[in-house]
Design a protein around this motif. Sequence first.
Motif, PDB file in Angstrom:
ATOM      1  N   SER A  63       0.742  -1.148   0.059  1.00  0.00           N
ATOM      2  CA  SER A  63      -0.196  -0.105  -0.032  1.00  0.00           C
ATOM      3  C   SER A  63       0.805   1.100   0.035  1.00  0.00           C
ATOM      4  O   SER A  63       1.860   1.403   0.787  1.00  0.00           O
ATOM      5  CB  SER A  63      -0.909   0.085   1.346  1.00  0.00           C
ATOM      6  OG  SER A  63      -1.836  -1.235   1.378  1.00  0.00           O
ATOM      7  N   TRP A  64       0.524   2.239  -0.760  1.00  0.00           N
ATOM      8  CA  TRP A  64       1.442   3.469  -0.977  1.00  0.00           C
ATOM      9  C   TRP A  64       0.852   4.583  -0.022  1.00  0.00           C
ATOM     10  O   TRP A  64       1.450   5.573   0.217  1.00  0.00           O
ATOM     11  CB  TRP A  64       1.478   3.933  -2.301  1.00  0.00           C
ATOM     12  CG  TRP A  64       2.400   3.236  -2.777  1.00  0.00           C
ATOM     13  CD1 TRP A  64       3.556   3.634  -3.530  1.00  0.00           C
ATOM     14  CD2 TRP A  64       2.044   2.027  -3.650  1.00  0.00           C
ATOM     15  NE1 TRP A  64       4.253   2.698  -4.423  1.00  0.00           N
ATOM     16  CE2 TRP A  64       3.167   1.599  -4.461  1.00  0.00           C
ATOM     17  CE3 TRP A  64       1.032   1.060  -3.920  1.00  0.00           C
ATOM     18  CZ2 TRP A  64       3.346   0.523  -5.390  1.00  0.00           C
ATOM     19  CZ3 TRP A  64       1.135   0.252  -4.543  1.00  0.00           C
ATOM     20  CH2 TRP A  64       2.351  -0.283  -5.341  1.00  0.00           C
ATOM     21  N   GLY A  65      -0.354   4.452   0.527  1.00  0.00           N
ATOM     22  CA  GLY A  65      -0.954   5.365   1.267  1.00  0.00           C
ATOM     23  C   GLY A  65      -1.903   6.497   0.692  1.00  0.00           C
ATOM     24  O   GLY A  65      -1.714   6.869  -0.569  1.00  0.00           O
ATOM     25  N   GLN A  66      -2.660   7.062   1.535  1.00  0.00           N
ATOM     26  CA  GLN A  66      -3.710   8.161   1.026  1.00  0.00           C
ATOM     27  C   GLN A  66      -2.828   9.256   0.263  1.00  0.00           C
ATOM     28  O   GLN A  66      -1.870   9.768   0.894  1.00  0.00           O
ATOM     29  CB  GLN A  66      -4.890   8.482   2.122  1.00  0.00           C
ATOM     30  CG  GLN A  66      -5.671   9.502   1.559  1.00  0.00           C
ATOM     31  CD  GLN A  66      -6.889   8.829   0.840  1.00  0.00           C
ATOM     32  OE1 GLN A  66      -6.855   7.751   0.859  1.00  0.00           O
ATOM     33  NE2 GLN A  66      -7.271   9.455  -0.271  1.00  0.00           N
ATOM     34  N   GLY A  67      -3.246   9.805  -0.960  1.00  0.00           N
ATOM     35  CA  GLY A  67      -2.723  10.802  -1.450  1.00  0.00           C
ATOM     36  C   GLY A  67      -1.705  10.479  -2.592  1.00  0.00           C
ATOM     37  O   GLY A  67      -1.021  11.471  -3.055  1.00  0.00           O
ATOM     38  N   THR A  68      -1.269   9.492  -2.557  1.00  0.00           N
ATOM     39  CA  THR A  68      -0.198   8.935  -3.504  1.00  0.00           C
ATOM     40  C   THR A  68      -0.519   9.038  -4.771  1.00  0.00           C
ATOM     41  O   THR A  68      -1.776   8.247  -4.988  1.00  0.00           O
ATOM     42  CB  THR A  68       0.409   7.489  -2.893  1.00  0.00           C
ATOM     43  OG1 THR A  68       0.878   7.774  -1.672  1.00  0.00           O
ATOM     44  CG2 THR A  68       1.613   7.185  -3.828  1.00  0.00           C
ATOM     45  N   ARG A  69       0.109   9.716  -5.857  1.00  0.00           N
ATOM     46  CA  ARG A  69      -0.354   9.745  -7.113  1.00  0.00           C
ATOM     47  C   ARG A  69       0.617   8.995  -7.766  1.00  0.00           C
ATOM     48  O   ARG A  69       1.455   9.240  -8.659  1.00  0.00           O
ATOM     49  CB  ARG A  69      -0.480  11.275  -7.549  1.00  0.00           C
ATOM     50  CG  ARG A  69      -1.458  12.155  -6.888  1.00  0.00           C
ATOM     51  CD  ARG A  69      -1.548  13.382  -7.296  1.00  0.00           C
ATOM     52  NE  ARG A  69      -1.663  13.456  -8.783  1.00  0.00           N
ATOM     53  CZ  ARG A  69      -2.970  13.579  -9.329  1.00  0.00           C
ATOM     54  NH1 ARG A  69      -4.147  12.956  -8.618  1.00  0.00           N
ATOM     55  NH2 ARG A  69      -3.329  13.348 -10.521  1.00  0.00           N
ATOM     56  N   LEU A  70       0.438   7.527  -7.807  1.00  0.00           N
ATOM     57  CA  LEU A  70       1.286   6.764  -8.397  1.00  0.00           C
ATOM     58  C   LEU A  70       1.332   6.828  -9.998  1.00  0.00           C
ATOM     59  O   LEU A  70       2.146   6.791 -10.739  1.00  0.00           O
ATOM     60  CB  LEU A  70       0.780   5.144  -7.918  1.00  0.00           C
ATOM     61  CG  LEU A  70       1.775   4.008  -8.331  1.00  0.00           C
ATOM     62  CD1 LEU A  70       3.234   4.377  -7.998  1.00  0.00           C
ATOM     63  CD2 LEU A  70       1.001   2.903  -8.120  1.00  0.00           C
ATOM     64  N   GLY A  71      -0.110   6.682 -10.487  1.00  0.00           N
ATOM     65  CA  GLY A  71      -0.221   6.948 -12.042  1.00  0.00           C
ATOM     66  C   GLY A  71      -0.301   5.433 -12.646  1.00  0.00           C
ATOM     67  O   GLY A  71       0.283   4.535 -12.036  1.00  0.00           O
ATOM     68  N   HIS A  72      -0.843   5.303 -13.877  1.00  0.00           N
ATOM     69  CA  HIS A  72      -0.554   3.977 -14.490  1.00  0.00           C
ATOM     70  C   HIS A  72       0.630   3.698 -14.931  1.00  0.00           C
ATOM     71  O   HIS A  72       1.063   2.425 -14.748  1.00  0.00           O
ATOM     72  CB  HIS A  72      -1.521   4.160 -15.677  1.00  0.00           C
ATOM     73  CG  HIS A  72      -2.905   4.120 -15.321  1.00  0.00           C
ATOM     74  ND1 HIS A  72      -3.507   5.097 -15.047  1.00  0.00           N
ATOM     75  CD2 HIS A  72      -3.968   3.129 -15.429  1.00  0.00           C
ATOM     76  CE1 HIS A  72      -4.996   4.859 -14.830  1.00  0.00           C
ATOM     77  NE2 HIS A  72      -5.103   3.800 -15.057  1.00  0.00           N
ATOM     78  N   ASP A  73       1.507   4.421 -15.121  1.00  0.00           N
ATOM     79  CA  ASP A  73       2.857   3.774 -15.493  1.00  0.00           C
ATOM     80  C   ASP A  73       3.912   3.476 -14.390  1.00  0.00           C
ATOM     81  O   ASP A  73       4.473   2.324 -14.572  1.00  0.00           O
ATOM     82  CB  ASP A  73       3.785   5.354 -16.194  1.00  0.00           C
ATOM     83  CG  ASP A  73       3.624   6.312 -15.260  1.00  0.00           C
ATOM     84  OD1 ASP A  73       2.769   6.547 -14.381  1.00  0.00           O
ATOM     85  OD2 ASP A  73       4.713   7.193 -15.906  1.00  0.00           O
ATOM     86  N   GLY A  74       3.611   4.245 -13.251  1.00  0.00           N
ATOM     87  CA  GLY A  74       4.309   3.728 -12.077  1.00  0.00           C
ATOM     88  C   GLY A  74       3.715   2.347 -11.768  1.00  0.00           C
ATOM     89  O   GLY A  74       4.367   1.425 -11.112  1.00  0.00           O
ATOM     90  N   ALA A  75       2.497   2.351 -11.696  1.00  0.00           N
ATOM     91  CA  ALA A  75       1.655   0.960 -11.515  1.00  0.00           C
ATOM     92  C   ALA A  75       2.037  -0.152 -12.121  1.00  0.00           C
ATOM     93  O   ALA A  75       2.395  -1.202 -11.645  1.00  0.00           O
ATOM     94  CB  ALA A  75       0.260   1.078 -11.308  1.00  0.00           C
ATOM     95  N   LEU A  76       2.165  -0.008 -13.462  1.00  0.00           N
ATOM     96  CA  LEU A  76       2.539  -0.926 -14.230  1.00  0.00           C
ATOM     97  C   LEU A  76       4.085  -1.508 -14.303  1.00  0.00           C
ATOM     98  O   LEU A  76       4.496  -2.655 -14.277  1.00  0.00           O
ATOM     99  CB  LEU A  76       2.268  -0.508 -15.890  1.00  0.00           C
ATOM    100  CG  LEU A  76       2.470  -1.731 -16.835  1.00  0.00           C
ATOM    101  CD1 LEU A  76       1.620  -2.908 -16.524  1.00  0.00           C
ATOM    102  CD2 LEU A  76       2.256  -1.060 -18.153  1.00  0.00           C
ATOM    103  N   GLU A  77       4.725  -0.396 -13.983  1.00  0.00           N
ATOM    104  CA  GLU A  77       6.225  -0.831 -13.706  1.00  0.00           C
ATOM    105  C   GLU A  77       6.240  -1.492 -12.433  1.00  0.00           C
ATOM    106  O   GLU A  77       7.200  -2.667 -12.156  1.00  0.00           O
ATOM    107  CB  GLU A  77       6.815   0.433 -13.404  1.00  0.00           C
ATOM    108  CG  GLU A  77       8.504   0.237 -13.329  1.00  0.00           C
ATOM    109  CD  GLU A  77       9.293   1.541 -13.062  1.00  0.00           C
ATOM    110  OE1 GLU A  77      10.175   1.560 -12.175  1.00  0.00           O
ATOM    111  OE2 GLU A  77       8.814   2.646 -13.750  1.00  0.00           O
ATOM    112  N   HIS A  78       5.433  -1.522 -11.311  1.00  0.00           N
ATOM    113  CA  HIS A  78       5.544  -2.293 -10.103  1.00  0.00           C
ATOM    114  C   HIS A  78       5.129  -3.553 -10.226  1.00  0.00           C
ATOM    115  O   HIS A  78       5.594  -4.469  -9.793  1.00  0.00           O
ATOM    116  CB  HIS A  78       4.738  -1.396  -9.010  1.00  0.00           C
ATOM    117  CG  HIS A  78       4.663  -2.321  -7.717  1.00  0.00           C
ATOM    118  ND1 HIS A  78       5.692  -2.166  -6.688  1.00  0.00           N
ATOM    119  CD2 HIS A  78       3.650  -3.023  -7.364  1.00  0.00           C
ATOM    120  CE1 HIS A  78       5.674  -2.979  -5.841  1.00  0.00           C
ATOM    121  NE2 HIS A  78       4.349  -3.798  -5.937  1.00  0.00           N
ATOM    122  N   VAL A  79       4.157  -3.684 -11.191  1.00  0.00           N
ATOM    123  CA  VAL A  79       3.511  -4.902 -11.540  1.00  0.00           C
ATOM    124  C   VAL A  79       4.590  -5.948 -12.113  1.00  0.00           C
ATOM    125  O   VAL A  79       4.856  -7.042 -11.962  1.00  0.00           O
ATOM    126  CB  VAL A  79       2.280  -5.190 -12.530  1.00  0.00           C
ATOM    127  CG1 VAL A  79       1.753  -6.344 -13.060  1.00  0.00           C
ATOM    128  CG2 VAL A  79       1.096  -4.560 -11.693  1.00  0.00           C
TER     129      VAL A  79
END
Length: 80
Positions: A63-79
């Motif tokens: 979990s990154w926490g409330q207010g974190t703006r990870l974005g689709h690019d960052g999310a896909l990179e994590h996956v």
Amino acid sequence: ERELAVSDVIVVVNAGSSSIKFSAYGLAGGGMEPGVRGQIEGIYTAPKFTAKAPAGDVLSQKSWGQGTRLGHDGALEHVM
């Protein structure tokens, strides 16, 4: 048991407005076997990642926490 090479794995990705869902399948024995599946939900608000084994056991969570703006690019990179 033989180790799967990258070329022996198919990953299916479904990106929505605030989530990314994924499933990995391994090519084995002339067919496809389910592998890891999961999602990141709450992209841009409170991202949460979960990955599960085919039987449903949780393999990884973050979990990154409330207010974190990870974005689709960052999310896909994590996956990946």
